[in-house]
Design an enzyme around this catalytic site. Structure first.
Site, PDB file in Angstrom:
ATOM      1  N   SER A 209     -68.553  33.087  -2.386  1.00 13.18           N
ATOM      2  CA  SER A 209     -70.180  32.545  -3.131  1.00 13.18           C
ATOM      3  C   SER A 209     -70.260  32.827  -3.759  1.00 13.18           C
ATOM      4  O   SER A 209     -68.817  33.269  -5.029  1.00 13.18           O
ATOM      5  CB  SER A 209     -70.842  32.936  -1.385  1.00 13.18           C
TER       6      SER A 209
ATOM      7  N   HIS B 242     -70.357  26.002   3.359  1.00  6.81           N
ATOM      8  CA  HIS B 242     -70.112  27.011   2.840  1.00  6.81           C
ATOM      9  C   HIS B 242     -69.517  28.018   3.642  1.00  6.81           C
ATOM     10  O   HIS B 242     -68.765  29.028   2.623  1.00  6.81           O
ATOM     11  CB  HIS B 242     -72.123  27.079   2.049  1.00  6.81           C
TER      12      HIS B 242
ATOM     13  N   ASP C 134     -69.147  21.286   0.898  1.00  6.35           N
ATOM     14  CA  ASP C 134     -69.960  22.056   1.076  1.00  6.35           C
ATOM     15  C   ASP C 134     -71.569  21.541   0.330  1.00  6.35           C
ATOM     16  O   ASP C 134     -71.584  20.762  -0.731  1.00  6.35           O
ATOM     17  CB  ASP C 134     -69.633  23.691   0.114  1.00  6.35           C
TER      18      ASP C 134
END
Length: 742
Positions: free
Chosen positions: A607, A714, A682
Site C-alpha cells: 500500500s 487489497h 482491489d
C-alpha cells in the site's frame, strides 16, 4: 549525511556476536507453517465484549484446524466455564457472500475470514444478534438459536435497537426494521435512482473514516437517524474482478482525489418510517460526516461535520423533533498547514458533559467540555491513544497512552476532579490495549511483548487481574514452543533525521557468525498514520524471515503517528519527500554496521509502503539492492478524496505537490530489481495504479517483475496464498543475489 548516521542513541544495543550456533534440532520456520493451523501465535480471538450485566465475556474464536474460521464463544464468569454459543459451520449455509458484503469486509480488512465476523448483545443481556452467510440469527444463552431472516438477498449492517425491541438492517438500498419475532419491512423509500442508498455508510466513510454504520437508534427506541447518500456525481471506476474462473466487471463509484464525493444527508424518523424530518447540515453539501451520536437522555443528536479541507470539525447539536441544528463547538487544526486527525475517543456523559480527544496543544490529549467551558485532563509531550472507559459514578477515566514509553502503550486512570494526576495501572513490561464495560468497572486487557504472544485477561478498575481470558502461555503445549530455542531478541534504537528529530527503529538478526555479513529485509509502511516500531509481539512471520538468514529492520519516519503534530506535519502537501529521506537515513545507518552486507539491503512494503519502495528506488538508485512493492499507490490522483486530500489537498490546489509525489513520472529512474504485486480485484488501491507504472516502465524498456493475484483485493491473505506471496518475495530476492552468507 554522515552526521545523521553517526547520531545513534546512546542506548543503542547492537546485536552481539553469537558464541555458538543454533542447535541442530531446532526446526526452521517455513512460511507454510507460519500460516498453517494451529496458529503459531496462539489463539487469535476477535471482538471480545462484556454482556450488559458483566456476567459473560463473549468473543469470536478461530478454530485450531482452521485459523480463518470464527465461532461465537462465551465465558460465564460465575461458573468460570467456556461454551460455544454458535458453531458457524453447523449453522451456516456456506453460500457465497454478496459482492456488497465482500467489499465491506475488504474495507474492514477481514476479507479472508469465514464464519462469524460480527455480533451484538441485546440490551437485556439475554441474547445476541449474529449475522452469518447473509442471514440473521438470534442466539440465546441457553443454546437456543432463532432464525430472523431467510432470504436470497444479504442483510447488511444488522443491528438491534438500543432497548432491543427491533432488529434493523440494510437490504436492496433500503433500511428495514422489524420487531423481534415479527416481519421486517422497509422504512425508507426505494428510489428510482440506483445511486441513492439509505441506511448505509458511503464508501469514503467506510474506507477512511472508520464509520461503517448508516443508522443510529435513540436510547428509548422511539426514533432513528438514517443516512441517505447520493453518489450520482461520483466518478465511475470500472473494476475488473479478475478471478481464476473468469472476470466480472463492476462499475464502482470511486471518489478520486479532487473529484465529487457522495452527497450525504441525515433524517430522523419513527421505527416505521413515519414523521420523517431532515437534519439541517448547513448550506454546503461538500462535507464529511465522520460520526453521529444520540445524547444519553435522547433529547439531542450530535452530528460531526467536517469540511472538505479537513481542517475544521463542527459538532452540531440537533433537535430530534424538528431537525434544526446549531454549532455546539468547533475543533480546528492545531497549526496552519496541518489537518485534523479524526478519532472515536470521546464520550457523552449523563450529566451532559463530554470527554473529548484533541491535538490542540500539539499532542493528542483528553479534555472535558461542560457548560461551554473546556478543562484539559491530560498534558505533556506524549499522546493519549485511546479512551478505554468511563466510570461516571466515580468520575474516573481510563485510557491508553504513551506517557512512559512511546514504543509501549500502557493503560492509565485519572479522576476528572484531579486533572493531571495520572495512575499507571498496567505492567510496563508489555504493550497493552483495552476495552471496558459500559459502567467502567471491568477491564478487558490484551498485552504482549517481543517474547510473549498476545495474552488477554479481565481486570478490576485498578488493573488487577481477575481471570485469564487467554493466557496463551509459551509452555510445551503451545504451537510455538518447538521454535522457542530459535526465537531471536528484538533490538531498538534511534537515529537522527536531517532536522535532528529522533527516528525509532527495530531490528532482529539471525545468530551472527564472526566475519559474516547479512542481507537486510527492510520493511516499511512509512506513510501518515500507522506506527510500525513497537515492543509488542510481531508474530511468527518475522521470525521466519530471520530464520532464512535475513536481518529484519523497520524504521518510523516523520509523518507517522503517536509522536505529536510537529512530527507528522512535515509530510503535509509533499508526500514522497521527507519520508524517503528518513528511510534513506535508515539504510545509510545499516551500511555502517559491520554485520550488515551493504550491497544486500532490500525494501519491502505494501500500500503506502509499496509506493515508498518505488519512490526510494527512484530517488537513490544503487542504494538498495532490490525492492518489493505490493498494491502500491503510484499516482495520487487515482486515490480517494478523504485520505489523499487530508495530506495533499486537491490536485487542482496543489498541482506541484501531486506532480512531485507521483511514482509514474520517474519510472525510468529505477535501475534496481523491482517486484510488483497486486490483487486483481482491489477496490482500494485499484489495479490502474500498477498498470500505469507498468506501461511507463515497459515503454522505456525498464525491467521489472510482477506477481498478480486473481480474485484478491487489497489484502492478499489466506492459508495457502500467504505462503505463496512470501515465497514469491524471497525467490525474487534470491534470483537477484540478495542472499544470506554461506
Amino acid at each position: 549525511m554522515r552526521s545523521i548516521i553517526a547520531a545513534v542513541a546512546v542506548c543503542l544495543a547492537i546485536p552481539a556476536l553469537a558464541e555458538g550456533v543454533m542447535p541442530e534440532e531446532t526446526p526452521t520456520l517455513s512460511f507454510e507453517r507460519v500460516f498453517a493451523s494451529p496458529d503459531l501465535n496462539g489463539e487469535s480471538p476477535r471482538s471480545a465484549k462484556l454482556s450488559p450485566d458483566g456476567r459473560y465475556l463473549t468473543l469470536l474464536r478461530n478454530r485450531a484446524d482452521d485459523t480463518e474460521r470464527y465461532d461465537l464463544w462465551a465465558f460465564d464468569r460465575q461458573r468460570k466455564e467456556w461454551a460455544m454459543l454458535v458453531d458457524s459451520e453447523k449453522l451456516g449455509s456456506g453460500r457465497e457472500l454478496s459482492e456488497e458484503e465482500k467489499m465491506q469486509r475488504e474495507r474492514g480488512r477481514i476479507g479472508n475470514l469465514k464464519g462469524i465476523v460480527s455480533y451484538q448483545w441485546s440490551s437485556d443481556g439475554e441474547a445476541l444478534l449474529v449475522p452469518l452467510d447473509g442471514d440473521l440469527y438470534l442466539a440465546k444463552l441457553d443454546g437456543t438459536i432463532i432464525r430472523l431472516t431467510d432470504t436470497k438477498e444479504t442483510e447488511l449492517n444488522a443491528a438491534l435497537s438500543s432497548k432491543g425491541g427491533f432488529v434493523s438492517f440494510v437490504r436492496g438500498r433500503q433500511l428495514w426494521v422489524g420487531e423481534i419475532g415479527g416481519e421486517a419491512a422497509p422504512i425508507t423509500p426505494l428510489e428510482s435512482n440506483k445511486d441513492v442508498r439509505w441506511g448505509e455508510a458511503e464508501f469514503i466513510a467506510q474506507e477512511e473514516m472508520r464509520r461503517n454504520q448508516g443508522f443510529w437508534w435513540s436510547p428509548d427506541d422511539q426514533r432513528i437517524v438514517v443516512e441517505r447518500f447520493d453518489e450520482s456525481g461520483v466518478e465511475i471506476a470500472r473494476r475488473a474482478a479478475i478471478g481464476a474462473d473468469g472476470t466480472r466487471i463492476f462499475e464502482q463509484r470511486y471518489p478520486f482525489a479532487g473529484t465529487p464525493n457522495a452527497v450525504v444527508s441525515l433524517f430522523v424518523m419513527n421505527p416505521d418510517g413515519s414523521e420523517r424530518v431532515e437534519i439541517d447540515l448547513g448550506d454546503n453539501d461538500d462535507i464529511y460526516i465522520p460520526a453521529v451520536d444520540w445524547a444519553p437522555d435522547g433529547k439531542a443528536i450530535y452530528v460531526h461535520r467536517q469540511n472538505r479541507d479537513q481542517t475544521v470539525l463542527d459538532i452540531l447539536k440537533v433537535d430530534p423533533a424538528t431537525g434544526s441544528s446549531e454549532v455546539l463547538f468547533t475543533e480546528k487544526a492545531a497549526i496552519s498547514d496541518y489537518w485534523l486527525n479524526l478519532g472515536s475517543d470521546y464520550r457523552w456523559l449523563k450529566d451532559g458533559s463530554l470527554i473529548w480527544w484533541s491535538e490542540r496543544d500539539g499532542f493528542g490529549h483528553l479534555y472535558r467540555f461542560a457548560d461551554g467551558e473546556w478543562t484539559q485532563l491530560t498534558s505533556g509531550e506524549w499522546v493519549v491513544t485511546g479512551l478505554v472507559g468511563v466510570d461516571q459514578a466515580a468520575g474516573r477515566l481510563y485510557f491508553t497512552g504513551t506517557k512512559d514509553d512511546v514504543l509501549a502503550q500502557q493503560i492509565y486512570a485519572l479522576d476528572v476532579a484531579e486533572p493531571g494526576a495520572i495512575t499507571l495501572i498496567s505492567d510496563p513490561a508489555f504493550v497493552h490495549s483495552a476495552s471496558m464495560d459500559g459502567k467502567g468497572q471491568t477491564l478487558l486487557v490484551t498485552r504482549s511483548n517481543d517474547d510473549t504472544p498476545p495474552q488477554s485477561y479481565l481486570a478490576d478498575s485498578a488493573g488487577n487481574r481477575i481471570a485469564w481470558v487467554m493466557e496463551n502461555a509459551l509452555d510445551e503445549d503451545h504451537p510455538y514452543s518447538r521454535y522457542l530455542a530459535g526465537h531471536r531478541p528484538t533490538q531498538y534504537g534511534t537515529i537522527k533525521a536531517e532536522d535532528g528529530t529522533d527516528l525509532y527503529w527495530e531490528m532482529v538478526t539471525p545468530e551472527l557468525e564472526p566475519g559474516k555479513r547479512y542481507p537486510v529485509f527492510y520493511h516499511h509502511y512509512a506513510g501518515p498514520g500507522p506506527q510500525k516500531v513497537s515492543k509488542n509481539w510481531d508474530g511468527a512471520e518475522r521470525q521466519a524471515i530471520v530464520d532464512k538468514g535475513y536481518i529484519w529492520f523497520v524504521l518510523d519516519n516523520r509523518g507517522s503517528a503517536n509522536r505529536g503534530v510537529a512530527f507528522e506535519q512535515p509530510i503535509y502537501r509533499r508526500m514522497g519527500g521527507v519520508e524517503v529521506r528518513d528511510q534513506k537515513a535508515g539504510a545509510q545507518f545499516l551500511k555502517t554496521l559491520d554485520f550488515v552486507d551493504p550491497d544486500k539491503i532490500a525494501l519491502d512494503g505494501g500500500s503506502y509502503g509499496g509506493y515508498m519502495t518505488i519512490k526510494q528506488l527512484q530517488a537513490d538508485p544503487g542504494l538498495y539492492a532490490a525492492g518489493i512493492a505490493a498494491a502500491p499507490v503510484t499516482r495520487w490522483e487515482l486515490y480517494d478524496t478523504h485520505w489523499t486530500e487530508r495530506y495533499m489537498g486537491t490536485p487542482q490546489g496543489n498541482p506541484e505537490g501531486y506532480a512531485s509525489a507521483s511514482a509514474v513520472k520517474d519510472a525510468t529512474k529505477i535501475s534496481d530489481a523491482l517486484l510488483l504485486i497486486h490483487g486483481m480485484s482491489d477496490d482500494n488501491v485499484v489495479l490502474d495504479h500498477t498498470t500505469e507504472l507498468v506501461a511507463a516502465m515497459q515503454a522505456a524498456n525498464v525491467p521489472f517483475e510482477m506477481m498478480l493475484y486473481p480474485g484478491f483485493g487489497h489484502a492478499i491473505r489466506g492459508q495457502n496464498i500467504s505462503p505463496h506471496l512470501m515465497n514469491a518475495k524471497f525467490r525474487f530476492l534470491e534470483a537477484n543475489g540478495v542472499t544470506p552468507p554461506e
